[in-house]
Structure formats: C-alpha cells, structure tokens
Design an enzyme around this catalytic site. Structure first.
Site, short mmCIF file in Angstrom:
data_model
loop_
_atom_site.label_atom_id
_atom_site.label_comp_id
_atom_site.label_asym_id
_atom_site.label_seq_id
_atom_site.Cartn_x
_atom_site.Cartn_y
_atom_site.Cartn_z
N LYS A 200 -11.33 12.04 95.81
CA LYS A 200 -11.59 13.18 96.70
C LYS A 200 -11.06 12.83 98.10
O LYS A 200 -10.93 11.86 98.40
CB LYS A 200 -13.04 13.34 96.52
CG LYS A 200 -13.37 14.83 97.35
CD LYS A 200 -13.34 15.93 96.14
CE LYS A 200 -13.79 17.13 96.48
NZ LYS A 200 -13.72 18.10 95.45
N ASP B 220 -10.20 22.49 97.61
CA ASP B 220 -11.65 22.23 97.60
C ASP B 220 -12.10 23.40 98.66
O ASP B 220 -11.11 24.13 99.15
CB ASP B 220 -12.31 20.95 97.56
CG ASP B 220 -13.77 20.95 97.43
OD1 ASP B 220 -14.06 20.97 96.26
OD2 ASP B 220 -14.59 21.01 98.43
N GLY C 158 -22.12 31.98 98.68
CA GLY C 158 -20.79 31.75 98.96
C GLY C 158 -20.00 32.99 98.87
O GLY C 158 -20.39 34.01 98.22
N ASN D 285 -13.49 30.82 96.84
CA ASN D 285 -12.90 30.93 95.53
C ASN D 285 -13.68 30.91 94.69
O ASN D 285 -13.42 31.90 93.63
CB ASN D 285 -11.82 29.81 95.45
CG ASN D 285 -11.17 29.41 94.34
OD1 ASN D 285 -11.47 28.61 93.53
ND2 ASN D 285 -10.24 30.34 94.01
N VAL D 286 -14.65 29.98 94.50
CA VAL D 286 -15.54 29.89 93.36
C VAL D 286 -16.17 31.19 93.12
O VAL D 286 -16.50 31.83 91.73
CB VAL D 286 -16.25 28.74 93.36
CG1 VAL D 286 -17.40 28.41 92.21
CG2 VAL D 286 -15.60 27.45 93.34
N TRP E 119 -15.89 34.15 94.09
CA TRP E 119 -14.71 35.19 93.61
C TRP E 119 -14.69 35.27 92.30
O TRP E 119 -14.74 36.19 91.50
CB TRP E 119 -13.58 35.06 94.68
CG TRP E 119 -12.36 35.91 94.09
CD1 TRP E 119 -12.26 37.23 94.21
CD2 TRP E 119 -11.28 35.45 93.50
NE1 TRP E 119 -11.02 37.48 93.70
CE2 TRP E 119 -10.33 36.47 93.17
CE3 TRP E 119 -10.75 34.44 92.99
CZ2 TRP E 119 -9.26 36.53 92.61
CZ3 TRP E 119 -9.50 34.20 92.17
CH2 TRP E 119 -8.86 35.19 92.06
P1 NDP Z 1 -13.96 28.07 99.73
O1 NDP Z 1 -13.48 27.47 101.03
O2 NDP Z 1 -13.13 28.94 99.01
O3 NDP Z 1 -15.49 28.87 100.04
C1 NDP Z 1 -16.58 28.00 100.33
C2 NDP Z 1 -17.84 28.91 100.45
O4 NDP Z 1 -18.88 28.08 101.04
C3 NDP Z 1 -17.42 29.74 101.75
O5 NDP Z 1 -18.15 30.76 101.61
C4 NDP Z 1 -17.85 28.86 103.03
O6 NDP Z 1 -18.21 29.71 104.08
C5 NDP Z 1 -19.34 28.43 102.41
N1 NDP Z 1 -19.55 27.25 103.20
C6 NDP Z 1 -18.99 26.04 103.30
N2 NDP Z 1 -19.65 25.28 104.01
C7 NDP Z 1 -20.83 25.68 104.13
C8 NDP Z 1 -21.77 25.44 104.97
N3 NDP Z 1 -22.00 24.00 105.49
N4 NDP Z 1 -22.87 25.78 104.92
C9 NDP Z 1 -23.01 27.48 104.32
N5 NDP Z 1 -22.03 27.72 103.61
C10 NDP Z 1 -20.79 26.98 103.80
O7 NDP Z 1 -14.38 26.90 98.86
P2 NDP Z 1 -14.72 26.85 97.27
O8 NDP Z 1 -15.17 28.36 96.72
O9 NDP Z 1 -13.28 26.21 96.45
O10 NDP Z 1 -15.73 25.79 97.08
C11 NDP Z 1 -17.24 26.20 97.01
C12 NDP Z 1 -17.84 25.16 96.27
O11 NDP Z 1 -17.44 24.82 95.01
C13 NDP Z 1 -17.82 23.70 96.95
O12 NDP Z 1 -18.73 22.98 96.58
C14 NDP Z 1 -16.61 22.96 96.18
O13 NDP Z 1 -16.74 21.38 96.35
C15 NDP Z 1 -16.96 23.45 94.87
N6 NDP Z 1 -16.00 23.48 93.82
C16 NDP Z 1 -14.62 23.96 93.95
C17 NDP Z 1 -13.64 24.06 93.03
C18 NDP Z 1 -12.24 24.81 93.27
O14 NDP Z 1 -11.63 24.58 92.19
N7 NDP Z 1 -12.22 25.29 94.45
C19 NDP Z 1 -13.67 23.34 91.89
C20 NDP Z 1 -14.95 22.92 91.54
C21 NDP Z 1 -16.06 22.76 92.72
P3 NDP Z 1 -17.23 29.17 105.35
O15 NDP Z 1 -16.01 28.91 104.97
O16 NDP Z 1 -17.26 30.56 105.96
O17 NDP Z 1 -18.11 28.43 105.94
O1 2IT Z 2 -14.53 19.79 92.88
C1 2IT Z 2 -13.57 20.00 92.23
O2 2IT Z 2 -13.69 19.60 90.77
C2 2IT Z 2 -12.51 20.73 92.76
N1 2IT Z 2 -12.32 20.78 94.00
C3 2IT Z 2 -11.03 20.63 92.07
C4 2IT Z 2 -10.43 19.46 91.71
C5 2IT Z 2 -9.13 19.43 91.01
O3 2IT Z 2 -8.43 18.20 91.10
O4 2IT Z 2 -8.79 20.53 90.72
#
Ligand code: NDP
Ligand code: 2IT
Length: 445
Positions: free
Chosen positions: A124, A164, A235, A238-239, A241
């Site tokens: 990471k 992420d 949230g 991306n996730v 959505w």
């Molecule tokens: P995004 O940046 O697209 O969205 C993150 C969301 O979480 C936003 O709504 C954001 O709001 C909110 N957020 C972030 N930090 C905080 C905080 N400290 N307090 C409250 N809300 C917060 O990220 P993803 O959707 O990609 O990721 C969301 C989760 O899923 C994370 O835990 C990530 O590690 C996990 N994940 C993502 C993957 C991926 O492929 N993208 C794969 C597997 C897991 P704002 O930005 O306005 O703070």
């Molecule tokens: O937490 C996760 O699994 C991710 N942010 C995706 C990692 C990846 O390599 O696609």
C-alpha cells in the site's frame, strides 16, 4: 503462539501506530488456533515475519501550487509481503494518511489478495496530500513529483500500485504518464488505467459490484436476497457508487450516503440520475454530501451524524476506517439489520465487530467483501500480460466467480459448531494459510 507477547513487542517497536496494531491483532486473534495446530509455523517464525513489512520507503514530494508557492508533502510505499506474487495494493491521497494507516492497509491487503485466488502479494502507499480544492494542474504536478520518487520501487513484476481514497482514474493517468516517461516503457505497472491505454472494463465498478455479489451470497445462506431490502451506505466515493448501482439492479433500495459532513437520508431511494449525481458530487472536489439535499429536496441532511441510526436490512460502510463504532452497531442490530458487509477497509471498530458477531447477524469483513477491486486489478494485469482486452461481460463474470469463491473459502474456514458463519475467522484463516505455506516453501528470506 503467544499473542500478547507478539502484540506487546509490536506496540513497543511501533508506538502510536494504532490502526496497524488494530489490524494485526484482529488477524492474530482469528488465526491463533490454526497456528497452534501447526507448530512448524512457529518454528519458521512465520507470524513474526508476516507482521512486519518487507520494507517501507518514505519520501518528500515538493510541488508548485497555481499561486507559485511551493508545497511539501510526504510520500510512502509499504511493500508488505510478496510470498504469493508481486506487491499489489492501492495509493491513498488524504490528509489523514500516515505510516500507521498505510501499514494497516498493506497488512490487510496480504490476506485480501490471497483470498482473490490470483497471484498478488500485499502492499500500500500514498501521501498526506489533500486533493480537495486543487486544480487539475496542481493534481498533475503533485502526481508527477510523487512518481519521480516512486518509479524506482515499482514495476509490472515487482510492485503494482492502484487507486484508493483520493486516487481515481485522473490521478492514475497522471502517475502513469510520468512512470512511462521515466521508465521508457508502456507496461501494466499500475491498475485502474484508462480503457484506451491498458485499463480493464468494469474496474471502476468492481469494488462496489464485488461487495454486493459477496453480500448476495451472505444473504443466500439464509435463503434471502436483496429484493425489497432497504440498504444504508456510507461514503459517496467510488465504492459506494458501484455498490449503489448493483443494489438497485438486484432490487434493493439504497436510502443513505455519507461524507465527513454528515449523511443524507433519501426515503425515495438513491437510483438512476441520483447515482449519476454521486459522480458529479465527487468530481466537484468539495468535501461534503450536503448538496445532495439541495439537488433532491425529498432527501434530508443530518449534519455530523452517521447513517447507522437509520433503520435498514443491510448496512454497507463504504467510506473509511473506524467509521462505525459500538453504538452504531447496537443501533443497527436493535433496528433489525440482518447483514453488514464492509465495502471500506476496517470501517467497523473491534467493539462494533464484537456486537455483530455476538448478535449472530451476517457480518462480512472488508478483506473479503471489498476484494473485488483488487481482483479486477489482477484481471487487468492478466489482460496487460496477454496484450488483449476482455469484454465487460467476461470481466464481470470472472469477478462474480471470484467473489463466490471467496465466500466459499470463508464458509469452509469460518463455520462454527452451531452453524454460524464467522466470516472474520474464515477470511483470515483462508487468507493466512496460503501465504504462510508459500513462505514455508520459499525458505527463510
Ligand atoms: P473515494 O475517495 O472515492 O471515496 C472515499 C469516501 O470516504 C468519500 O465519500 C470520502 O469523503 C469519505 N471519507 C474519506 N475519508 C474520510 C474520513 N476521514 N471521514 C469520513 N469520510 C471520509 O475512495 P473509495 O471509494 O475508493 O474508497 C472508500 C473505501 O473503500 C476506503 O476504505 C478504501 O480503502 C476502500 N477500498 C477501495 C477500493 C477501490 O478500488 N477504490 C478497493 C477496496 C477497498 P471525502 O473524500 O469527502 O472525505
Ligand atoms: O484496498 C484495496 O483493495 C484497493 N484500494 C484496491 C487495490 C488494487 O490494487 O486494486
């Protein structure tokens, strides 16, 4: 295995790294019995070797703002374990990023990637850079500066970063452009790439789709489905959505989204154009979900609150770590929630997890539920290696199949005597065994 000795030693070596210590403890508690039944793991020092990353690199990123002022951020890459494949895991850009958070995420990634059935190790990285309110040019200059340091550590057979929180298609594009220039190669060194230049169809949707496929399997163990279910999401990234789309497709109704400012409750359901609006909201670079309630007046905004107070059948936390605490968990259970599936990484505190498991409701931990994102990254790597592109249906079918096999692994390793499926235990044991046995095969390195 002496769990308390291990945890005390780790806490002494890494004081204050609370998220990292939390993630390690959760895994060790689940695998304790398995390790004790296999003394050769102890002799080979598997646990001691597994809980420390192979290496951590930190670097400085200096970049110029549009106003001509120079800013400095910290960059990191944690290469945790490559027993089953090259290091693989996302990059997070968020002001809260520190070593503890990246080490917890890298540690979780080892087991998650092991569960995917694909050959990927765990890693990471990221930065405390805050993309909020930055222009595209500023984001580009930061990404270029970040890659100027990172590029020597990564490679398509070495370490393959992805997105992420705060790192999506736009950032991957800027990072990739700079890597390509420095390395003078066009290879699959990052995943989440644009579809015109090596990306995979379905990767943007994959984490959310995969999470819902997993939750669907969980519900099926009780003969149930998403049809007619009320679902609370947190949230709005991306996730969330991807999950909202798939829940609608399966006949469920999403009633909440959240951001750091609070949550919106939309009793009419978040579907169709409202899901498209989530993308607009994210792209606006604002830090809030409140505008949703201006755009769709039937929705109510609840300042500073968590969505878990809303009555629902299924809850899917999709924002960030430790966003669902004991009180939230008690609310959910009291209100009749039957299934909690973690789209985010470690969103439930240990106390909240205890409430779910003691109440014997369905609880799927992030490393199993959200593994669809990295799985589809693995599928992107396969397509890059073969130099071809699979159609969306093929990627989606493979993703679906992988999520079902992760579910099966959890059932195999996590079913308790009374029939309750402890998915936390199942995911940790299944993920661990493959990595530990691979480490044994490869000797002391
Ligand atoms: P995004 O940046 O697209 O969205 C993150 C969301 O979480 C936003 O709504 C954001 O709001 C909110 N957020 C972030 N930090 C905080 C905080 N400290 N307090 C409250 N809300 C917060 O990220 P993803 O959707 O990609 O990721 C969301 C989760 O899923 C994370 O835990 C990530 O590690 C996990 N994940 C993502 C993957 C991926 O492929 N993208 C794969 C597997 C897991 P704002 O930005 O306005 O703070
Ligand atoms: O937490 C996760 O699994 C991710 N942010 C995706 C990692 C990846 O390599 O696609």
């Amino acid at each position: 295995m002496d769990l308390e000795r291990l945890m005390n030693d780790l806490a002494k070596k890494h004081p204050g790294e609370s998220e990292y210590l939390q993630a390690v403890r959760e895994v060790l508690e689940s695998i304790e019995e398995t390790v004790n039944e296999n003394p050769h793991f102890e002799t080979a020092g598997i646990i001691d070797r597994l809980i420390e990353p192979d290496r951590v690199v930190t670097f400085k990123v200096s970049w110029m703002g549009d106003d001509g002022k120079v800013n400095v951020n910290l960059g990191y890459r944690v290469q945790f374990n490559n027993a089953i494949g090259p290091y693989k895991g996302g990059l997070r850009f968020h002001p809260s990023v520190n070593l503890s958070i990246l080490k917890f995420l890298g540690f979780e990634q080892i087991f998650k990637n092991s569960l995917t059935t694909l050959p990927m190790g765990g890693g990471k990285g990221g930065s405390d850079f805050d993309p909020k309110g930055k222009s595209d040019a500023e984001i580009m200059r930061f990404c270029q500066g970040f890659m100027m340091e990172l590029w020597r550590m990564i490679g398509p057979q070495t370490d393959i970063p992805a997105g992420d929180i705060g790192v999506g298609g736009r950032e991957i594009g800027f990072l990739y452009g700079m890597y390509k220039k420095l390395a003078r190669e066009h290879t699959g060194v990052l995943t989440g790439k644009g579809v015109n230049w090596g990306g995979s169809l379905i990767r943007p949707e994959a984490t959310g789709f995969g999470a819902v496929y997993f939750a669907k399997e969980m519900l099926a163990t009780q003969g149930d489905t998403f049809k007619g279910k009320t679902v609370c999401l947190s949230g709005f990234g991306n996730v969330a959505w991807g999950a909202a789309q798939k829940i609608n497709e399966l006949g469920g109704k999403v009633v909440t989204l959240s951001g750091p400012d609070g949550y919106v409750y939309d009793p009419d359901g978040i579907s169709g154009e409202k899901i498209d609006y989530m993308l607009e909201l994210r792209a606006s670079n604002q830090d809030i979900v409140k505008p949703y309630s201006y755009e769709f007046p039937e929705a109510q905004f609840h300042q500073g609150k968590h969505p878990w107070e809303v009555k629902c059948d299924v809850a899917m936390p999709c924002a960030t770590q430790n966003e669902l605490n004991k009180e939230d968990a008690e609310h959910l259970v009291k209100n009749g929630c039957i299934c909690v599936a973690e789209g985010a990484n470690m969103p439930s505190t240990p106390e909240a997890v205890e409430v779910f498991i003691e109440s014997k409701i369905l609880f799927g931990p992030g490393k199993a539920v959200n593994a669809g994102g990295v799985s589809t990254s693995g599928l992107e790597m396969s397509q890059n290696s073969m130099k071809l592109n699979w159609p969306a249906t093929e990627v989606d079918d493979r993703l679906h199949h992988i999520m079902c096999s992760i579910h099966e692994a959890c059932v195999t390793h996590g079913t308790e005597e009374d029939g309750y499926i402890n998915y936390v235990k199942g995911a940790n044991i299944a993920g661990f065994l493959k990595v530990a046995n691979s480490m044994l095969d490869q000797g002391v390195v």
